[in-house]
Design a protein around this motif. Structure first.
Motif, short mmCIF file in Angstrom:
data_model
loop_
_atom_site.label_atom_id
_atom_site.label_comp_id
_atom_site.label_asym_id
_atom_site.label_seq_id
_atom_site.Cartn_x
_atom_site.Cartn_y
_atom_site.Cartn_z
N ILE A 15 33.03 30.11 37.83
CA ILE A 15 33.21 28.54 38.50
C ILE A 15 33.07 27.63 37.24
N VAL A 16 32.38 28.30 36.11
CA VAL A 16 32.24 27.24 35.06
C VAL A 16 33.54 27.22 34.19
N LEU A 20 35.38 24.21 36.30
CA LEU A 20 35.22 23.33 35.34
C LEU A 20 35.93 22.66 34.48
N ARG A 21 36.87 23.70 34.00
CA ARG A 21 38.21 23.26 33.05
C ARG A 21 39.19 22.51 33.78
N ILE A 22 39.46 22.84 35.12
CA ILE A 22 40.36 22.10 35.94
C ILE A 22 39.79 20.83 36.46
N THR A 27 40.37 15.09 35.65
CA THR A 27 39.75 13.81 35.55
C THR A 27 40.07 13.17 34.22
N VAL A 28 40.15 13.72 33.14
CA VAL A 28 40.56 13.08 31.85
C VAL A 28 41.90 12.68 31.97
N ILE A 172 36.17 22.87 40.22
CA ILE A 172 34.93 23.48 40.69
C ILE A 172 34.67 24.08 41.79
N VAL A 173 34.74 23.05 43.05
CA VAL A 173 34.62 23.48 44.50
C VAL A 173 35.77 24.57 45.09
N GLY A 174 36.47 24.48 44.43
CA GLY A 174 37.81 25.43 44.74
C GLY A 174 37.47 27.13 44.11
#
Length: 219
Positions: A15-16, A20-22, A27-28, A172-174
């Motif tokens: 998950i992290v 988190l990377r995606i 977002t950025v 993260i949710v995916g």
């Protein structure tokens, strides 16, 4: 047992590391696109050509008045029919950036209008060309004023990234949903996803508050 620590630690790295990377990439990259497009739209709104102003206004209102999810689906499912196709993550970044650019455009417009009229008059008195007036006088004063508001929209975008799951982007949710579906156990992965979003959002909000204090201090 409602909570299984062993299972939680087994899904935590995926998950992290993956989700988190995606999420951060979307977002950025989406924020950068929203900032650039928003500035362009704000400048077009101030065009001396009434047709350009009207078309820009209509575009902004149309994008703001339609759901982000519909726009994501349009880019992913409709555009390929006319030969325009991107991978899911790129599609999501474009949709996020375009959607939020219509909001950042209004933020830029407010910042530009907040620049004292004397600054415009001084630029005219010095016979500065329009390009130099914008780059050397107006924008350096307008943009710092709107940084906190732009940051708030980036936080909103962060919380919208789970919508990209609908086109196969595992944020993260995916990643949490995928981990839960494999084990038919969702308590741990979804909770981890929620905590990660909380930490990201809270950290970003602290940064925005710091920017607000810096801007207020400099003024």
């Amino acid at each position: 047992m409602l909570w299984d620590w062993e299972f939680a630690w087994s899904v935590f790295p995926k998950i992290v590391l993956d989700g988190l990377r995606i999420t951060l990439i979307a977002t950025v990259a989406g924020s950068v696109l929203a900032y650039l497009l928003g500035l362009a739209l704000a400048l077009l709104r101030r065009s001396g050509n009434p047709v350009i102003r009207s078309v820009t206004w209509g575009f902004i209102e149309f994008i703001r008045s339609t759901p982000l999810l519909v726009q994501i689906f349009f880019f992913f499912f409709v555009l390929p029919d006319v030969g325009i196709k991107f991978d899911p993550l790129t599609t999501g970044i474009i949709a996020l950036g375009l959607h939020y650019s219509t909001y950042t455009a209004e933020v830029y417009r407010a910042g530009i209008e907040a620049v004292p009229a004397g600054q415009w008059e001084a630029a005219v008195a010095l016979s500065l060309p329009p390009r130099r007036t914008w780059l050397a006088v107006i924008l350096p004063q307008a943009i710092p004023r709107v940084l906190p508001a732009l940051g708030n929209y980036s936080i909103s975008m962060l919380k919208e990234t789970p919508l990209l799951l609908m086109i196969g982007v595992l944020d993260i949710v995916g990643a949490a949903d995928q981990a839960g579906s494999r084990a038919f156990r969702y308590v741990e992965p979804i909770t981890i996803a929620g905590v990660l979003f909380l930490l990201l959002s809270y950290s970003a909000s602290l940064l925005v508050r710091w920017l607000e204090r810096r801007v207020a201090y400099s003024n």
